[in-house]
Design a protein around this motif. Structure first.
Motif, PDB file in Angstrom:
ATOM      1  N   CYS A   5       0.845  -1.194   0.000  1.00  0.00           N
ATOM      2  CA  CYS A   5       0.000   0.000   0.000  1.00  0.00           C
ATOM      3  C   CYS A   5       0.883   1.247   0.000  1.00  0.00           C
ATOM      4  O   CYS A   5       1.812   1.355   0.793  1.00  0.00           O
ATOM      5  CB  CYS A   5      -0.904   0.001   1.220  1.00  0.00           C
ATOM      6  SG  CYS A   5      -1.952   1.473   1.302  1.00  0.00           S
ATOM      7  N   GLN A   6       0.574   2.172  -0.895  1.00  0.00           N
ATOM      8  CA  GLN A   6       1.356   3.409  -0.974  1.00  0.00           C
ATOM      9  C   GLN A   6       0.542   4.630  -0.554  1.00  0.00           C
ATOM     10  O   GLN A   6       0.969   5.767  -0.728  1.00  0.00           O
ATOM     11  CB  GLN A   6       1.899   3.611  -2.384  1.00  0.00           C
ATOM     12  CG  GLN A   6       0.839   3.892  -3.416  1.00  0.00           C
ATOM     13  CD  GLN A   6       1.442   4.240  -4.758  1.00  0.00           C
ATOM     14  OE1 GLN A   6       2.636   4.428  -4.896  1.00  0.00           O
ATOM     15  NE2 GLN A   6       0.586   4.325  -5.766  1.00  0.00           N
ATOM     16  N   LYS A   7      -0.636   4.406   0.008  1.00  0.00           N
ATOM     17  CA  LYS A   7      -1.444   5.528   0.465  1.00  0.00           C
ATOM     18  C   LYS A   7      -0.771   6.195   1.659  1.00  0.00           C
ATOM     19  O   LYS A   7       0.018   5.593   2.370  1.00  0.00           O
ATOM     20  CB  LYS A   7      -2.857   5.062   0.831  1.00  0.00           C
ATOM     21  CG  LYS A   7      -3.689   4.680  -0.376  1.00  0.00           C
ATOM     22  CD  LYS A   7      -3.792   5.863  -1.311  1.00  0.00           C
ATOM     23  CE  LYS A   7      -4.957   5.733  -2.236  1.00  0.00           C
ATOM     24  NZ  LYS A   7      -5.115   6.857  -3.095  1.00  0.00           N
ATOM     25  N   SER A   8      -1.095   7.453   1.886  1.00  0.00           N
ATOM     26  CA  SER A   8      -0.379   8.265   2.870  1.00  0.00           C
ATOM     27  C   SER A   8      -0.363   7.667   4.273  1.00  0.00           C
ATOM     28  O   SER A   8       0.649   7.721   4.961  1.00  0.00           O
ATOM     29  CB  SER A   8      -0.945   9.680   2.898  1.00  0.00           C
ATOM     30  OG  SER A   8      -2.301   9.653   3.292  1.00  0.00           O
TER      31      SER A   8
ATOM     32  N   LYS B 214       4.787  -4.414  -6.322  1.00  0.00           N
ATOM     33  CA  LYS B 214       3.863  -3.481  -6.960  1.00  0.00           C
ATOM     34  C   LYS B 214       3.238  -2.596  -5.896  1.00  0.00           C
ATOM     35  O   LYS B 214       2.692  -3.077  -4.910  1.00  0.00           O
ATOM     36  CB  LYS B 214       2.775  -4.249  -7.708  1.00  0.00           C
ATOM     37  CG  LYS B 214       1.818  -3.350  -8.433  1.00  0.00           C
ATOM     38  CD  LYS B 214       0.846  -4.130  -9.288  1.00  0.00           C
ATOM     39  CE  LYS B 214      -0.057  -3.144  -9.985  1.00  0.00           C
ATOM     40  NZ  LYS B 214      -0.935  -3.733 -10.933  1.00  0.00           N
ATOM     41  N   LEU B 215       3.334  -1.291  -6.107  1.00  0.00           N
ATOM     42  CA  LEU B 215       2.698  -0.337  -5.205  1.00  0.00           C
ATOM     43  C   LEU B 215       1.223  -0.239  -5.571  1.00  0.00           C
ATOM     44  O   LEU B 215       0.881  -0.160  -6.743  1.00  0.00           O
ATOM     45  CB  LEU B 215       3.373   1.024  -5.305  1.00  0.00           C
ATOM     46  CG  LEU B 215       4.846   1.048  -4.928  1.00  0.00           C
ATOM     47  CD1 LEU B 215       5.429   2.427  -5.141  1.00  0.00           C
ATOM     48  CD2 LEU B 215       5.049   0.608  -3.492  1.00  0.00           C
ATOM     49  N   THR B 216       0.359  -0.280  -4.566  1.00  0.00           N
ATOM     50  CA  THR B 216      -1.078  -0.289  -4.818  1.00  0.00           C
ATOM     51  C   THR B 216      -1.770   0.856  -4.088  1.00  0.00           C
ATOM     52  O   THR B 216      -1.161   1.564  -3.305  1.00  0.00           O
ATOM     53  CB  THR B 216      -1.719  -1.599  -4.320  1.00  0.00           C
ATOM     54  OG1 THR B 216      -1.655  -1.633  -2.897  1.00  0.00           O
ATOM     55  CG2 THR B 216      -1.051  -2.807  -4.917  1.00  0.00           C
ATOM     56  N   GLY B 217      -3.049   0.936  -4.331  1.00  0.00           N
ATOM     57  CA  GLY B 217      -3.891   1.856  -3.583  1.00  0.00           C
ATOM     58  C   GLY B 217      -4.224   1.236  -2.236  1.00  0.00           C
ATOM     59  O   GLY B 217      -3.607   0.256  -1.809  1.00  0.00           O
ATOM     60  N   CYS B 218      -5.206   1.777  -1.577  1.00  0.00           N
ATOM     61  CA  CYS B 218      -5.580   1.383  -0.222  1.00  0.00           C
ATOM     62  C   CYS B 218      -5.941  -0.103  -0.140  1.00  0.00           C
ATOM     63  O   CYS B 218      -6.681  -0.621  -0.956  1.00  0.00           O
ATOM     64  CB  CYS B 218      -6.751   2.227   0.253  1.00  0.00           C
ATOM     65  SG  CYS B 218      -7.172   1.930   1.964  1.00  0.00           S
ATOM     66  N   LEU B 219      -5.404  -0.771   0.891  1.00  0.00           N
ATOM     67  CA  LEU B 219      -5.711  -2.174   1.146  1.00  0.00           C
ATOM     68  C   LEU B 219      -6.732  -2.325   2.281  1.00  0.00           C
ATOM     69  O   LEU B 219      -6.895  -3.395   2.852  1.00  0.00           O
ATOM     70  CB  LEU B 219      -4.424  -2.950   1.465  1.00  0.00           C
ATOM     71  CG  LEU B 219      -3.439  -3.061   0.305  1.00  0.00           C
ATOM     72  CD1 LEU B 219      -2.126  -3.693   0.757  1.00  0.00           C
ATOM     73  CD2 LEU B 219      -4.035  -3.849  -0.846  1.00  0.00           C
ATOM     74  N   LYS B 220      -7.395  -1.216   2.641  1.00  0.00           N
ATOM     75  CA  LYS B 220      -8.516  -1.195   3.583  1.00  0.00           C
ATOM     76  C   LYS B 220      -8.144  -1.596   5.012  1.00  0.00           C
ATOM     77  O   LYS B 220      -8.956  -2.159   5.725  1.00  0.00           O
ATOM     78  CB  LYS B 220      -9.664  -2.100   3.094  1.00  0.00           C
ATOM     79  CG  LYS B 220     -10.105  -1.832   1.675  1.00  0.00           C
ATOM     80  CD  LYS B 220     -10.717  -0.468   1.530  1.00  0.00           C
ATOM     81  CE  LYS B 220     -11.256  -0.300   0.121  1.00  0.00           C
ATOM     82  NZ  LYS B 220     -11.255   1.029  -0.339  1.00  0.00           N
ATOM     83  N   GLN B 221      -6.920  -1.330   5.433  1.00  0.00           N
ATOM     84  CA  GLN B 221      -6.493  -1.576   6.807  1.00  0.00           C
ATOM     85  C   GLN B 221      -5.661  -0.396   7.282  1.00  0.00           C
ATOM     86  O   GLN B 221      -4.597  -0.552   7.888  1.00  0.00           O
ATOM     87  CB  GLN B 221      -5.661  -2.865   6.886  1.00  0.00           C
ATOM     88  CG  GLN B 221      -6.394  -4.130   6.538  1.00  0.00           C
ATOM     89  CD  GLN B 221      -7.412  -4.510   7.599  1.00  0.00           C
ATOM     90  OE1 GLN B 221      -7.173  -4.380   8.790  1.00  0.00           O
ATOM     91  NE2 GLN B 221      -8.564  -4.978   7.163  1.00  0.00           N
TER      92      GLN B 221
END
Length: 185
Positions: free
Chosen positions: A111-114, A144-151
């Motif tokens: 996850c790469q979200k802030s 692979k950098l992704t969006g939010c993984l919901k945790q």
């Protein structure tokens, strides 16, 4: 319901046709001709800086990477992992490794979200890249950098594929053990 993977590795030896440049002058695809077929190869961000855009059409290249079937689009997407200049071969070739040969290919989704990044995701990602290289897993493991993984509150988060193993609050010191657990026979 079981989900079958359609990921396999490929190797192409052929001639450069052209580059496909998208907005902001960023390299997105490399067009390559192998015998009478043309292939469009997606170039990941990590590889873009290593490719010489001054190469002329007709230059012989050897490209390896992963091939994944996109069910909704109905075709295989090719993503390059290495692009090298090649001497003129006796014959151009396109080789797809069988599923048993490529079954050891895995992805690590980070996850790469802030929220995750602030909790140490960037250092975990850097450690992953170092350990994948050091352990000689570069050809078998892709990060692979992704969006939010919901945790979000349990960051940094990552998922190891194809096992679908989810890890939360990952520390850089844990990376080596996780790679050994999932990718060492």
């Amino acid at each position: 319901m079981s989900k079958t993977t359609t990921l396999s590795q490929f190797r192409l030896i052929g001639q450069l046709e052209s580059f496909v440049i998208k907005k902001d002058d960023k390299l997105k695809y490399l067009r390559m001709k192998v015998e009478d077929k043309e292939y469009w190869l997606k170039i990941p961000k990590k590889l873009r800086s290593e490719i010489d855009l001054n190469l002329i059409p007709g230059t012989w290249l050897e490209v390896t990477g992963n091939r994944e079937f996109k069910k909704k689009k109905g075709f295989f997407e090719l993503e390059a992992s290495t692009v090298k200049l090649s001497a003129t071969p006796d014959t151009p070739c396109a080789v797809v490794l069988s599923a048993t040969e490529s079954s050891s290919v895995g992805k690590i989704l980070v996850c790469q979200k802030s929220s995750c990044w602030k909790r140490g995701g960037q250092s975990v990602c850097q450690r992953l890249e170092q350990q994948v290289e050091q352990q000689g897993l570069s050809d078998r493991v892709k990060i692979k950098l992704t969006g939010c993984l919901k945790q979000c509150k349990k960051g940094p988060n990552m998922v190891i594929m194809p096992h679908k193993a989810r890890y939360c609050q990952v520390k850089p010191r844990e990376v080596e053990d996780l790679l050994t657990k999932h990718f060492t026979p």
